[in-house]
Design an enzyme around this catalytic site. Structure first.
Site, PDB file in Angstrom:
ATOM      1  N   SER A 171      25.470  48.323 -18.018  1.00  0.00           N
ATOM      2  CA  SER A 171      24.160  47.453 -18.316  1.00  0.00           C
ATOM      3  C   SER A 171      23.324  48.124 -19.413  1.00  0.00           C
ATOM      4  O   SER A 171      23.427  49.408 -19.702  1.00  0.00           O
ATOM      5  CB  SER A 171      23.194  47.549 -17.002  1.00  0.00           C
ATOM      6  OG  SER A 171      22.044  47.175 -17.275  1.00  0.00           O
ATOM      7  N   TYR A 214      19.768  53.133 -10.636  1.00  0.00           N
ATOM      8  CA  TYR A 214      20.853  52.109 -11.316  1.00  0.00           C
ATOM      9  C   TYR A 214      21.201  52.600 -12.557  1.00  0.00           C
ATOM     10  O   TYR A 214      22.345  52.603 -12.964  1.00  0.00           O
ATOM     11  CB  TYR A 214      20.088  50.713 -11.321  1.00  0.00           C
ATOM     12  CG  TYR A 214      20.959  49.774 -11.878  1.00  0.00           C
ATOM     13  CD1 TYR A 214      22.108  49.265 -11.009  1.00  0.00           C
ATOM     14  CD2 TYR A 214      20.790  49.076 -13.023  1.00  0.00           C
ATOM     15  CE1 TYR A 214      22.854  48.276 -11.690  1.00  0.00           C
ATOM     16  CE2 TYR A 214      21.110  48.150 -13.718  1.00  0.00           C
ATOM     17  CZ  TYR A 214      22.454  47.626 -13.097  1.00  0.00           C
ATOM     18  OH  TYR A 214      23.118  46.730 -13.535  1.00  0.00           O
TER      19      TYR A 214
END
Length: 316
Positions: free
Chosen positions: A170, A196
């Site tokens: 990501s 994350y």
């Protein structure tokens, strides 16, 4: 072996492609024949995972969906087989938060594996959560479970004689390097997006080190950023926050994954980070919100080797 009908594909040092932000899975695999190959897609019962599996099956690959919810996986497999006409879509139980489940799945694999798409992930858990082994949950699912899976399937990948591993990362990785001295937030204040981000940096480093260690066996690995796609991944963030002009459909979001997994244009290319169907530029400071690029710490060979060795000790 991946072939292209009517096209002669040549391998070069360049990883540029004719595709871009708006390209879809069907466009990047147009003319690609994956007959005789096998693919495993984790997290393939929702979102980008479904489309990744569908596109590979549509190109002729035998596809296994590695999922926690087997019933949902079977429904997805049936839909993919019906829509593509490919009956070779099957389901296996895989819980990436449970090392025992991962080892059982890998141990039961039989035969070669040509494409491993480490797609499953969780995002921004609002409270610090750890696995029974004490690992921070996002790091455990997004990275450590996939590391254990990739390691367990090493032999199957080698038998394919030209396998590719895809680590779905990501652009959130730009927010955090891997903090080796406190992987499980025993000292740091927990931040949902920070944890994350760290896990997504880790999956890029997995691709870097897997390529270094295994390219001599014909195995290459790359990381991809799918882009901003509205899926269940954002259930803890209040939904997708990206401006509409930067959002993608699921077909566009999965395009980079299937391009890296299967396109002859990228044969032999490994240890890199792709977004919008192209290799990303290295950036030396975090870009503006929703910007792109890859951080140097995510491609650093020393970081990659250290993380690999650390992960081995965590799984021992």
């Amino acid at each position: 072996m991946v072939t292209v009908r009517g096209i002669v594909a040549t391998m070069t040092e360049s990883s540029h492609t004719p595709f871009g932000f708006a390209s879809t899975t069907d466009e990047v695999l147009a003319g690609v024949d994956l007959s005789g190959t096998r693919a495993l897609v984790t997290g393939a019962s929702s979102g980008v995972g479904i489309e990744t599996a569908r596109a590979l099956a549509a190109a002729g690959a035998d596809v296994v969906l590695g999922v926690r919810n087997v019933d949902a996986g079977r429904r997805t497999a049936a839909r993919i087989s019906e829509s593509t006409g490919n009956p070779a879509v099957s389901v296996g139980h895989l819980d990436l938060a449970d090392v025992g489940s991962v080892r059982a799945f890998a141990g039961a694999w039989d035969g070669p594996l040509h494409m491993l798409v480490n797609n499953a992930g969780i995002m921004a858990l609002p409270e610090l959560t750890r696995t029974p082994q004490g690992r921070e949950m996002q790091f455990a699912v997004n990275f450590l479970g996939h590391f254990a899976l990739t390691l367990g399937l090493h032999g199957a990948l080698a038998r394919a004689e030209g396998a590719r591993v895809v680590s779905v990362s990501s652009n959130a990785h730009l927010y955090a390097p891997v903090v080796f001295d406190d992987l499980d937030y025993r000292f740091r204040l927990y931040h949902p997006i920070g944890a994350y981000a760290e896990s997504k940096t880790a999956v890029v480093l997995l691709a870097v080190e897997a390529t270094r260690r295994w390219s001599g066996e014909g195995i290459v690995a790359n990381a991809v950023h799918p882009g901003a796609i509205a899926t269940n991944l954002q259930k803890h963030t209040g939904g997708l926050q990206t401006p509409p002009e930067r959002r993608k459909s699921v077909e566009q979001g999965a395009a980079t994954s299937v391009l890296v997994a299967a396109s002859p244009l990228l044969a032999g290319v490994g240890g890199r980070y792709f977004e919008d169907c192209a290799e990303s530029q290295v950036v030396h400071e975090r870009p503006p919100l929703f910007g792109g690029g890859v951080a140097p710490f995510a491609l650093d060979p020393a970081n990659a080797e250290r993380l690999w060795e650390t992960a081995l000790t965590l799984l021992a």
